[in-house]
Design an enzyme around this catalytic site. Structure first.
Site, PDB file in Angstrom:
ATOM      1  N   LYS A  80      -3.515   3.772 -11.533  1.00  0.00           N
ATOM      2  CA  LYS A  80      -2.334   3.462 -12.338  1.00  0.00           C
ATOM      3  C   LYS A  80      -2.721   3.377 -13.809  1.00  0.00           C
ATOM      4  O   LYS A  80      -3.873   3.081 -14.131  1.00  0.00           O
ATOM      5  CB  LYS A  80      -1.769   2.099 -11.907  1.00  0.00           C
ATOM      6  CG  LYS A  80      -1.079   2.082 -10.556  1.00  0.00           C
ATOM      7  CD  LYS A  80      -0.529   0.696 -10.272  1.00  0.00           C
ATOM      8  CE  LYS A  80       0.100   0.626  -8.880  1.00  0.00           C
ATOM      9  NZ  LYS A  80       1.301   1.446  -8.723  1.00  0.00           N
ATOM     10  N   LYS A 103       3.694  -6.835   3.463  1.00  0.00           N
ATOM     11  CA  LYS A 103       2.623  -6.136   2.743  1.00  0.00           C
ATOM     12  C   LYS A 103       1.814  -7.144   1.931  1.00  0.00           C
ATOM     13  O   LYS A 103       2.316  -7.744   0.985  1.00  0.00           O
ATOM     14  CB  LYS A 103       3.231  -5.066   1.820  1.00  0.00           C
ATOM     15  CG  LYS A 103       2.249  -4.406   0.860  1.00  0.00           C
ATOM     16  CD  LYS A 103       2.911  -3.318   0.012  1.00  0.00           C
ATOM     17  CE  LYS A 103       1.964  -2.765  -1.050  1.00  0.00           C
ATOM     18  NZ  LYS A 103       2.602  -1.764  -1.939  1.00  0.00           N
ATOM     19  N   ASP A 109       1.600  -7.501  -5.756  1.00  0.00           N
ATOM     20  CA  ASP A 109       1.845  -6.534  -4.682  1.00  0.00           C
ATOM     21  C   ASP A 109       1.644  -7.152  -3.290  1.00  0.00           C
ATOM     22  O   ASP A 109       1.834  -6.492  -2.286  1.00  0.00           O
ATOM     23  CB  ASP A 109       0.910  -5.325  -4.881  1.00  0.00           C
ATOM     24  CG  ASP A 109       1.516  -4.041  -4.338  1.00  0.00           C
ATOM     25  OD1 ASP A 109       2.744  -4.017  -4.119  1.00  0.00           O
ATOM     26  OD2 ASP A 109       0.753  -3.074  -4.121  1.00  0.00           O
ATOM     27  N   ASP A 141      -3.221  -3.980  -6.500  1.00  0.00           N
ATOM     28  CA  ASP A 141      -3.011  -2.543  -6.367  1.00  0.00           C
ATOM     29  C   ASP A 141      -3.348  -1.821  -7.668  1.00  0.00           C
ATOM     30  O   ASP A 141      -2.527  -1.739  -8.577  1.00  0.00           O
ATOM     31  CB  ASP A 141      -1.553  -2.276  -5.967  1.00  0.00           C
ATOM     32  CG  ASP A 141      -1.279  -0.794  -5.735  1.00  0.00           C
ATOM     33  OD1 ASP A 141      -2.255  -0.006  -5.699  1.00  0.00           O
ATOM     34  OD2 ASP A 141      -0.092  -0.434  -5.576  1.00  0.00           O
ATOM     35  N   ARG A 152       2.418   1.707   2.454  1.00  0.00           N
ATOM     36  CA  ARG A 152       2.903   2.291   3.710  1.00  0.00           C
ATOM     37  C   ARG A 152       1.746   2.555   4.681  1.00  0.00           C
ATOM     38  O   ARG A 152       1.950   2.549   5.891  1.00  0.00           O
ATOM     39  CB  ARG A 152       3.712   3.561   3.403  1.00  0.00           C
ATOM     40  CG  ARG A 152       2.948   4.667   2.733  1.00  0.00           C
ATOM     41  CD  ARG A 152       3.864   5.693   2.065  1.00  0.00           C
ATOM     42  NE  ARG A 152       4.381   5.222   0.777  1.00  0.00           N
ATOM     43  CZ  ARG A 152       5.205   5.921  -0.002  1.00  0.00           C
ATOM     44  NH1 ARG A 152       5.626   7.112   0.376  1.00  0.00           N
ATOM     45  NH2 ARG A 152       5.614   5.431  -1.156  1.00  0.00           N
ATOM     46  N   GLU A 192      -0.166   3.241  -1.021  1.00  0.00           N
ATOM     47  CA  GLU A 192      -1.050   2.603  -0.047  1.00  0.00           C
ATOM     48  C   GLU A 192      -0.342   1.588   0.841  1.00  0.00           C
ATOM     49  O   GLU A 192      -0.782   1.314   1.945  1.00  0.00           O
ATOM     50  CB  GLU A 192      -2.210   1.915  -0.787  1.00  0.00           C
ATOM     51  CG  GLU A 192      -1.918   0.514  -1.320  1.00  0.00           C
ATOM     52  CD  GLU A 192      -0.797   0.438  -2.347  1.00  0.00           C
ATOM     53  OE1 GLU A 192      -0.540   1.468  -3.004  1.00  0.00           O
ATOM     54  OE2 GLU A 192      -0.168  -0.626  -2.484  1.00  0.00           O
ATOM     55  N   ASP A 203      -2.141   5.852  -4.333  1.00  0.00           N
ATOM     56  CA  ASP A 203      -1.314   4.742  -4.819  1.00  0.00           C
ATOM     57  C   ASP A 203      -0.132   4.452  -3.883  1.00  0.00           C
ATOM     58  O   ASP A 203       0.525   3.437  -4.023  1.00  0.00           O
ATOM     59  CB  ASP A 203      -0.826   5.056  -6.240  1.00  0.00           C
ATOM     60  CG  ASP A 203      -0.308   3.832  -6.963  1.00  0.00           C
ATOM     61  OD1 ASP A 203      -0.519   2.712  -6.457  1.00  0.00           O
ATOM     62  OD2 ASP A 203       0.307   3.998  -8.033  1.00  0.00           O
TER      63      ASP A 203
HETATM   64  N1  BES Z   1       2.969  -1.450  -5.237  1.00  0.00           N
HETATM   65  C1  BES Z   1       3.479  -0.202  -5.658  1.00  0.00           C
HETATM   66  C2  BES Z   1       4.982  -0.233  -5.890  1.00  0.00           C
HETATM   67  C3  BES Z   1       5.406  -0.855  -7.179  1.00  0.00           C
HETATM   68  C4  BES Z   1       5.205  -0.191  -8.379  1.00  0.00           C
HETATM   69  C5  BES Z   1       6.040  -2.051  -7.177  1.00  0.00           C
HETATM   70  C6  BES Z   1       5.633  -0.760  -9.553  1.00  0.00           C
HETATM   71  C7  BES Z   1       6.481  -2.619  -8.348  1.00  0.00           C
HETATM   72  C8  BES Z   1       6.262  -1.983  -9.536  1.00  0.00           C
HETATM   73  C9  BES Z   1       3.202   0.859  -4.624  1.00  0.00           C
HETATM   74  O1  BES Z   1       2.007   0.729  -3.936  1.00  0.00           O
HETATM   75  C10 BES Z   1       3.117   2.151  -5.343  1.00  0.00           C
HETATM   76  O2  BES Z   1       2.237   2.300  -6.134  1.00  0.00           O
HETATM   77  N2  BES Z   1       4.056   3.039  -5.074  1.00  0.00           N
HETATM   78  C11 BES Z   1       4.115   4.279  -5.725  1.00  0.00           C
HETATM   79  C12 BES Z   1       4.392   5.317  -4.686  1.00  0.00           C
HETATM   80  C13 BES Z   1       4.247   6.734  -5.166  1.00  0.00           C
HETATM   81  C14 BES Z   1       2.812   7.031  -5.490  1.00  0.00           C
HETATM   82  C15 BES Z   1       4.772   7.650  -4.091  1.00  0.00           C
HETATM   83  C16 BES Z   1       5.224   4.210  -6.759  1.00  0.00           C
HETATM   84  O3  BES Z   1       6.274   3.620  -6.498  1.00  0.00           O
HETATM   85  O4  BES Z   1       5.027   4.717  -7.867  1.00  0.00           O
HETATM   86 ZN    ZN Z   2       1.275  -1.186  -3.774  1.00  0.00          ZN
HETATM   87 MN    MN Z   3       0.382   1.573  -4.989  1.00  0.00          MN
END
Ligand code: BES
Ligand code: ZN
Ligand code: MN
Length: 488
Positions: free
Chosen positions: A264, A252, A275, A257, A338, A336, A334
């Site tokens: 966020k 990825k 990210d 992000d 996946r 994204e 968010d």
């Molecule tokens: N890049 C983030 C995951 C992440 C968040 C990594 C905080 C490290 C610290 C990912 O894109 C994301 O935002 N995931 C969301 C998914 C949710 C919206 C289903 C998450 O984990 O909050």
């Molecule tokens: Zn992300």
């Molecule tokens: Mn995200």
């Protein structure tokens, strides 16, 4: 800069590091060099060789400084302990401005060749720091480290150097802020490294990405002014073990992000420059694999984009069509990672891989589950999961499996499209993401997804070989897996 090689005799060094276990005798040459001070320090109990313990002594002209470093009890020693001890020693050497370091272990555990391999990597990892954003970056002299342990070979040390430099490269890429480490930058770096190490690099531009129908990547990139890139790398050596087949690495490469329209909170949003660490790990692993000339075909794919809330951005409720024709309901912009990985996984089919490993900072939930100690793995093949776990243990980049029961898969089915990018809210978020990806894994290959969100940055600096910022997690694991496979 640091260079590590096999010692040709003891010679002269500005710092001599002697790694000792508890109750181990100080070698005669160390006593001679320190006029008996090393043995006296042991006898007085001022240095008991416990873990974290060090003692600096002053010696003769060949060994003006001697740093005794504790490895703890020999019985319970481990590669991790060696990494920490060596890491600490190298940082000490840097503080002393030593330009030549002799690293010696008279009674190593694990045995000499393996000890040298572990120590070489730890030394290079320990000396890393990210200074390029400082107005005046601190000057760092070249430090030459010679490793002196019985039975060590120059070849295994050279291999360790490849892996450690791949990791530091991944750290550099990961640490670059969003305005520097853009998708274009990652693509340019991949091209540069391909030329340097001899692997093929092809960059797909936005027009190519659209023409192919990578709906996930297009969707995420729409809200950003930075153009997306899809990075394709291939290491296809002449000398190859045919039985090893093709390994595909996917990472990825989300260079920033913001969350997109599902934006966020401001606090800690700055961390989202990290990210892209999955993509950076894959680029670092490719460099290490090619530099070490592993006899296995490896393809690496990095979808690279920002996730921003621009006027054209993905909206919650939008439906995208991925490269494999499956439709995705975007409930949260968010989630994204996946979306872009879906296209990369589907794209991998054209290389007919036997194994796919993907690395992604995919879910915050994995940090709740495993913290910063282990990454989570999920997959469709128990044997591969086992092999990845073994590679992780070997590399000191540990992973732990999460279950993949069908019920979790139900959570990402959509009533509007084929799948949705959100599971049951906060419940089993990492597994829902893993199941989502599984929908885009081509028919045939074994696949493991590594969620590195908890381990990709802000590691435990006190370990000695872990730097501030990006850790480079994944490079050593991917290398160890590729190596084991190349020997199958
Ligand atoms: N890049 C983030 C995951 C992440 C968040 C990594 C905080 C490290 C610290 C990912 O894109 C994301 O935002 N995931 C969301 C998914 C949710 C919206 C289903 C998450 O984990 O909050
Ligand atoms: Zn992300
Ligand atoms: Mn995200």
């Amino acid at each position: 800069m640091i260079q590590v090689h096999l010692a040709k005799g003891r010679g002269k060094s500005e710092l001599t590091v002697v790694c000792l276990h508890e109750k181990e005798r100080v070698p005669a040459w160390v006593n001679t060099a320190t006029q008996g001070a090393a043995a006296r320090a042991k006898k007085l109990g001022d240095f008991a060789a416990k873990t974290k313990e060090t003692l600096l002594l002053y010696g003769d002209a060949s060994h003006p400084r001697v740093l005794l470093v504790g490895l703890g009890a020999r019985k319970t020693s481990s590669p991790e302990r060696v990494r920490r001890a060596v890491g600490r020693a190298i940082r000490h050497a840097r503080k002393l401005n030593a330009r030549t370091v002799l690293l010696s272990a008279p009674n190593p555990r694990p045995k000499g060749p393996e000890f040298a391999q572990i120590a070489a990597r730890a030394a290079i990892l320990a000396d890393y720091s990210f200074d390029e954003c400082k107005g005046k970056s601190p000057k760092r002299a070249l430090m030459k480290v010679s490793i002196e342990v019985e039975g060590a070979s120059a070849a295994t040390i050279r291999e360790s150097v490849c892996v450690a430099e791949g990791t530091n490269l991944a750290r550099d890429l990961g640490n670059r802020p969003g305005n520097v480490g853009t998708p274009t930058h990652l693509a340019n770096e991949a091209k540069r490294l391909g030329k340097k190490h001899g692997f093929r690099v092809k960059i797909l531009l936005p027009a190519d990405i659209k023409r192919l129908g990578m709906g996930g990547l297009i969707g995420v990139a729409k809200g950003s002014a930075e153009p997306a890139r899809f990075i394709e790398m291939e290491w296809s050596p002449k000398k190859v073990n045919r039985k090893a087949g093709t390994l595909c690495l996917v990472g990825k490469g989300l260079t920033f992000d913001s969350g997109g329209i599902s934006i966020k909170p401001a606090a800690n949003m700055w961390d989202m420059k990290f990210d892209k660490c999955g993509g950076c790990a894959v680029i670092g692993a490719m460099s290490a694999i090619a530099a070490a000339k592993l006899p296995i075909r490896v393809v690496a794919l990095v979808p690279a984009t920002e996730n921003m809330p621009g006027a054209a951005a993905n909206k919650p409720g939008d439906v995208l069509t991925a490269l494999n024709g499956k439709t995705i309901e975007v409930l949260n912009t968010d989630a994204e990672g996946r979306l872009i990985l879906a296209d990369a996984l589907a794209y991998s089919a054209r290389f007919k891989p036997d194994v796919i490993l993907d690395f992604a900072t995919l879910t915050g939930a994995v940090m709740i589950a495993l913290g910063d100690v282990r990454a989570a793995v999920m997959g469709n093949d128990e044997a591969l999961l086992k092999a990845v776990r073994a590679a992780g243990d070997d590399a000191g980049e540990r992973v732990w499996p999460l279950p993949m029961d069908e019920e979790y898969g139900e959570q990402v089915k959509s009533s509007v499209a084929d799948v949705k990018n959100l599971g049951k809210g906060r419940l089993a978020g990492s597994i829902a993401a893993g199941w989502f990806l599984r929908n885009f894994v081509p028919e045939g290959p074994s696949w493991v997804h590594v969620d590195i969100a908890g381990v990709a940055w802000n590691g435990d600096v006190s370990k000695g070989y872990v730097a501030k910022g990006a850790t480079g997690f994944g490079v050593a694991l991917a290398y160890a897996y590729a190596k084991a496979r190349s020997q199958a």
